[in-house]
Design a protein around this motif. Structure first.
Motif, PDB file in Angstrom:
ATOM      1  N   ARG A  67       0.711  -1.164  -0.138  1.00 25.88           N
ATOM      2  CA  ARG A  67       0.048  -0.057   0.058  1.00 25.88           C
ATOM      3  C   ARG A  67       1.079   1.211  -0.020  1.00 25.88           C
ATOM      4  NH1 ARG A  67      -4.287  -2.124   4.098  1.00 25.88           N
ATOM      5  NH2 ARG A  67      -5.885  -3.184   2.585  1.00 25.88           N
ATOM      6  N   LYS A  68       1.890   1.426   1.038  1.00 21.15           N
ATOM      7  CA  LYS A  68       2.670   2.339   0.931  1.00 21.15           C
ATOM      8  C   LYS A  68       3.546   2.754  -0.316  1.00 21.15           C
ATOM      9  CE  LYS A  68       6.320   4.746   4.014  1.00 21.15           C
ATOM     10  NZ  LYS A  68       7.195   4.350   5.043  1.00 21.15           N
ATOM     11  N   LYS A  69       3.753   1.526  -0.856  1.00 22.88           N
ATOM     12  CA  LYS A  69       4.586   1.906  -2.277  1.00 22.88           C
ATOM     13  C   LYS A  69       3.789   1.724  -3.339  1.00 22.88           C
ATOM     14  CE  LYS A  69       8.588  -0.529  -0.160  1.00 22.88           C
ATOM     15  NZ  LYS A  69       9.563  -1.912   0.008  1.00 22.88           N
ATOM     16  N   LYS A  70       2.509   1.708  -3.165  1.00 25.32           N
ATOM     17  CA  LYS A  70       1.623   2.035  -4.326  1.00 25.32           C
ATOM     18  C   LYS A  70       1.679   0.902  -5.345  1.00 25.32           C
ATOM     19  CE  LYS A  70       1.373   6.999  -3.730  1.00 25.32           C
ATOM     20  NZ  LYS A  70       0.070   6.958  -2.836  1.00 25.32           N
ATOM     21  N   TYR A  71       1.936  -0.296  -5.026  1.00 26.37           N
ATOM     22  CA  TYR A  71       1.816  -1.333  -5.649  1.00 26.37           C
ATOM     23  C   TYR A  71       0.520  -2.112  -5.785  1.00 26.37           C
ATOM     24  CZ  TYR A  71       6.778  -1.981  -4.653  1.00 26.37           C
ATOM     25  OH  TYR A  71       8.260  -1.763  -5.003  1.00 26.37           O
ATOM     26  N   ASP A  72      -0.577  -1.051  -5.437  1.00 19.38           N
ATOM     27  CA  ASP A  72      -2.112  -1.925  -5.187  1.00 19.38           C
ATOM     28  C   ASP A  72      -2.704  -1.674  -6.625  1.00 19.38           C
ATOM     29  OD1 ASP A  72      -1.956   0.907  -4.745  1.00 19.38           O
ATOM     30  OD2 ASP A  72      -3.410   0.480  -3.019  1.00 19.38           O
ATOM     31  N   LYS A  73      -2.141  -0.997  -7.522  1.00 22.90           N
ATOM     32  CA  LYS A  73      -2.971  -0.547  -9.025  1.00 22.90           C
ATOM     33  C   LYS A  73      -3.255  -1.768  -9.874  1.00 22.90           C
ATOM     34  CE  LYS A  73      -2.240   3.949  -8.626  1.00 22.90           C
ATOM     35  NZ  LYS A  73      -1.812   3.845  -6.998  1.00 22.90           N
ATOM     36  N   LYS A  74      -2.163  -2.664  -9.776  1.00 22.10           N
ATOM     37  CA  LYS A  74      -2.680  -3.939 -10.516  1.00 22.10           C
ATOM     38  C   LYS A  74      -1.963  -5.259 -10.038  1.00 22.10           C
ATOM     39  CE  LYS A  74      -3.180  -5.816 -15.272  1.00 22.10           C
ATOM     40  NZ  LYS A  74      -2.824  -5.548 -16.719  1.00 22.10           N
ATOM     41  N   LEU A  75      -2.602  -6.405  -9.825  1.00 17.65           N
ATOM     42  CA  LEU A  75      -1.749  -7.424  -9.384  1.00 17.65           C
ATOM     43  C   LEU A  75      -2.149  -8.735 -10.446  1.00 17.65           C
ATOM     44  CD1 LEU A  75      -0.532  -9.123  -7.066  1.00 17.65           C
ATOM     45  CD2 LEU A  75      -2.750  -9.783  -6.295  1.00 17.65           C
ATOM     46  N   TYR A  76      -0.941  -9.325 -10.891  1.00 19.28           N
ATOM     47  CA  TYR A  76      -0.864 -10.656 -11.659  1.00 19.28           C
ATOM     48  C   TYR A  76      -1.069 -11.654 -10.778  1.00 19.28           C
ATOM     49  CZ  TYR A  76      -0.144  -7.549 -15.899  1.00 19.28           C
ATOM     50  OH  TYR A  76      -0.024  -6.753 -16.919  1.00 19.28           O
ATOM     51  N   ILE A  77      -2.112 -12.754 -11.059  1.00 20.18           N
ATOM     52  CA  ILE A  77      -2.145 -13.841 -10.142  1.00 20.18           C
ATOM     53  C   ILE A  77      -1.785 -14.951 -11.151  1.00 20.18           C
ATOM     54  CG2 ILE A  77      -3.634 -15.248  -8.771  1.00 20.18           C
ATOM     55  CD1 ILE A  77      -4.880 -13.101  -7.774  1.00 20.18           C
ATOM     56  N   ALA A  78      -0.746 -15.943 -10.830  1.00 19.11           N
ATOM     57  CA  ALA A  78      -0.447 -17.159 -11.529  1.00 19.11           C
ATOM     58  C   ALA A  78      -1.401 -18.366 -10.975  1.00 19.11           C
ATOM     59  CB  ALA A  78       1.201 -17.302 -11.566  1.00 19.11           C
ATOM     60  N   LEU A  79      -2.113 -18.728 -11.843  1.00 18.25           N
ATOM     61  CA  LEU A  79      -2.977 -19.881 -11.441  1.00 18.25           C
ATOM     62  C   LEU A  79      -2.178 -21.315 -11.699  1.00 18.25           C
ATOM     63  CD1 LEU A  79      -6.095 -18.658 -12.937  1.00 18.25           C
ATOM     64  CD2 LEU A  79      -5.765 -18.506 -10.589  1.00 18.25           C
ATOM     65  N   PRO A  80      -2.269 -21.939 -10.528  1.00 20.22           N
ATOM     66  CA  PRO A  80      -1.613 -23.325 -10.618  1.00 20.22           C
ATOM     67  C   PRO A  80      -2.179 -24.515 -11.627  1.00 20.22           C
ATOM     68  CG  PRO A  80      -2.418 -23.218  -8.466  1.00 20.22           C
ATOM     69  CD  PRO A  80      -2.763 -21.816  -9.108  1.00 20.22           C
ATOM     70  N   ALA A  81      -1.507 -25.378 -11.935  1.00 21.00           N
ATOM     71  CA  ALA A  81      -1.909 -26.286 -12.888  1.00 21.00           C
ATOM     72  C   ALA A  81      -3.105 -27.108 -12.764  1.00 21.00           C
ATOM     73  CB  ALA A  81      -0.835 -27.375 -13.102  1.00 21.00           C
ATOM     74  N   GLU A  82      -3.053 -27.474 -11.007  1.00 22.32           N
ATOM     75  CA  GLU A  82      -4.259 -28.204 -10.712  1.00 22.32           C
ATOM     76  C   GLU A  82      -5.710 -27.434 -10.549  1.00 22.32           C
ATOM     77  OE1 GLU A  82      -4.120 -30.679  -7.175  1.00 22.32           O
ATOM     78  OE2 GLU A  82      -1.906 -31.082  -7.445  1.00 22.32           O
ATOM     79  N   MET A  83      -5.454 -26.080 -10.903  1.00 20.89           N
ATOM     80  CA  MET A  83      -6.650 -25.075 -10.811  1.00 20.89           C
ATOM     81  C   MET A  83      -7.096 -24.774 -12.180  1.00 20.89           C
ATOM     82  SD  MET A  83      -6.216 -23.323  -7.110  1.00 20.89           S
ATOM     83  CE  MET A  83      -5.912 -24.352  -5.626  1.00 20.89           C
ATOM     84  N   THR A  84      -6.420 -25.218 -13.295  1.00 19.58           N
ATOM     85  CA  THR A  84      -6.795 -24.884 -14.576  1.00 19.58           C
ATOM     86  C   THR A  84      -6.810 -26.166 -15.610  1.00 19.58           C
ATOM     87  OG1 THR A  84      -4.254 -24.604 -15.272  1.00 19.58           O
ATOM     88  CG2 THR A  84      -5.621 -22.599 -14.431  1.00 19.58           C
ATOM     89  N   LYS A  85      -7.359 -25.836 -16.688  1.00 21.48           N
ATOM     90  CA  LYS A  85      -7.428 -26.960 -17.700  1.00 21.48           C
ATOM     91  C   LYS A  85      -7.156 -26.355 -19.080  1.00 21.48           C
ATOM     92  CE  LYS A  85     -12.531 -27.149 -18.591  1.00 21.48           C
ATOM     93  NZ  LYS A  85     -13.656 -28.109 -18.502  1.00 21.48           N
ATOM     94  N   VAL A  86      -6.927 -27.230 -19.884  1.00 19.48           N
ATOM     95  CA  VAL A  86      -6.525 -26.819 -21.311  1.00 19.48           C
ATOM     96  C   VAL A  86      -7.666 -27.528 -22.130  1.00 19.48           C
ATOM     97  CG1 VAL A  86      -4.819 -26.964 -23.154  1.00 19.48           C
ATOM     98  CG2 VAL A  86      -3.909 -26.648 -20.776  1.00 19.48           C
TER      99      VAL A  86
END
Length: 371
Positions: A67-86
């Motif tokens: 918050r102090k460093k203003k990193y809260d504009k955008k967050l990339y979340i990497a979804l693990p293999a067990e929670m995705t499908k192709v």
């Protein structure tokens, strides 16, 4: 000059990691911050303790003072293999007249592919092209190529809506303005494996603490993805059960094991325990425990490849990442022997950041910056 900056969250089966990175010179990665937090993770696609998910995400972001460093504009979340499908789909359109394929034509193909792949209960995480054909000719980038028919083969990665909504709620509560989701395996496969190897197809095996994924990538798209809930943490548990150790001591012993060395009946590992004592562990027995579990992991990997229709007798490069096996001395070579296949480490090309267990976090940041 303003440098692009990304904040990315990796969700491992036993750890959370967050990285803040910028574009460096010559397409390199400048890491501003990197934080790690142990957490309960997931097993067989379910959270071990879902109530701890939001507090754990807040705790690791607090480590970088988001918050102090203003990193809260955008967050990339990497979804693990067990929670995705192709899902692999193809789409075709006619090029008007005997004209040239345009960017609009490609966009139309992508829209068609998404419509074909998207399930009602899922969200599209990414869509990547495997190849484009103009009148059955594989011409790479089709834009500007003459022909009558344009076909695209695509790899679409999906995630259940309920999971996306869960993360959206957590990030909204933390004050993030925007959240973007990426596939962890797609990041790893495209950023850690050489382009020339991916052109004809390559395998990426990621052995984590409680989960292993097997990814078959060709070009920029994933042809097949399989995962199972066995990892390096099970090796630690086996050592703990066999020698009556605490989990911390089991981890220490696992780091001492040299599976590539044939041990005799009088050989021992001198293990400094958490209570300050030295416990003598027979090397032969410890090596057998580790070998037994690695054989089980190799067997499961082989089953994944069979399910994916991959014949390892053909030359397909296999890359290994993750801390589950790469930290075991001789672990990679043991897996190679089990699979009768040469295995090499996949790692980041960043100077001083080439450990296979760390490759994925840098791959996620590079993928986010690139895309």
């Amino acid at each position: 000059m303003f440098k692009k900056e990304v904040v990315c969250l990796e969700i491992g089966s036993a750890k959370l990691r967050v990285i803040v990175a910028q574009e460096g010179v010559n397409n390199t990665l400048l890491v501003k911050e990197l934080a790690t937090l142990d957490f309960d993770g997931y097993f067989q696609g379910e959270w071990v303790d879902e109530k701890r998910l939001a507090p754990s995400i807040f705790e690791i972001l607090k480590q970088i003072d988001f918050r102090k460093k203003k990193y809260d504009k955008k967050l990339y979340i990497a979804l693990p293999a067990e929670m995705t499908k192709v899902v692999n789909v193809s789409a075709s359109i006619n090029i008007e007249g005997l004209g040239k394929a345009t960017k609009n034509d490609v966009d139309n193909l992508i829209s068609q592919a998404i419509s074909k792949a998207k399930a009602e209960e899922c969200e599209v995480v990414s869509i990547s092209n495997i190849r484009y054909l103009v009148d059955e000719n594989d011409l790479g980038d089709p834009v500007g190529k003459k022909g009558r028919n344009l076909t695209g083969e695509f790899s679409v990665i999906l995630c259940e809506k309920t999971l996306i909504e869960r993360f959206n709620g957590i990030c909204s509560d933390l004050g993030f303005v925007c959240v973007e989701y990426v596939s962890e395996v797609l990041c790893g496969a495209t950023m850690l494996l050489p382009e020339e190897e991916r052109r004809d197809g390559a395998i990426l095996v990621d052995i984590g603490a409680l989960s292993t994924s097997v990814t078959y990538i060709k070009g920029e798209g994933i042809l097949a993805l399989t995962s199972f809930s066995i990892g390096g943490g099970h090796i630690t548990s086996d050592l703990c059960d066999t020698f009556d150790l605490t989990y911390e001591d089991g981890e220490r012993l696992k780091k001492q094991v040299v599976i590539s060395v044939e041990a005799g009946p009088l050989d021992y590992y001198d293990l400094p325990t958490v209570d300050g004592k030295i416990q003598r562990i027979p090397q032969e027995d410890a090596n057998k425990v580790v070998a037994y579990r690695l054989e089980a992991i190799a067997s499961a990997i082989n089953q994944c490849l069979v399910m994916q229709g991959i014949n390892l007798t053909n030359y397909i490069p296999v890359y290994l990442i993750g801390a589950g096996a790469s930290k075991i001395k001789g672990g990679k070579d043991f897996l190679s022997k089990c699979l009768s296949r040469n295995i090499v480490y996949g790692h980041s090309d960043l100077p001083g950041k080439d450990k296979p267990e760390d490759g994925i976090i840098y791959a996620i940041a590079k993928y986010a910056l690139k895309n």
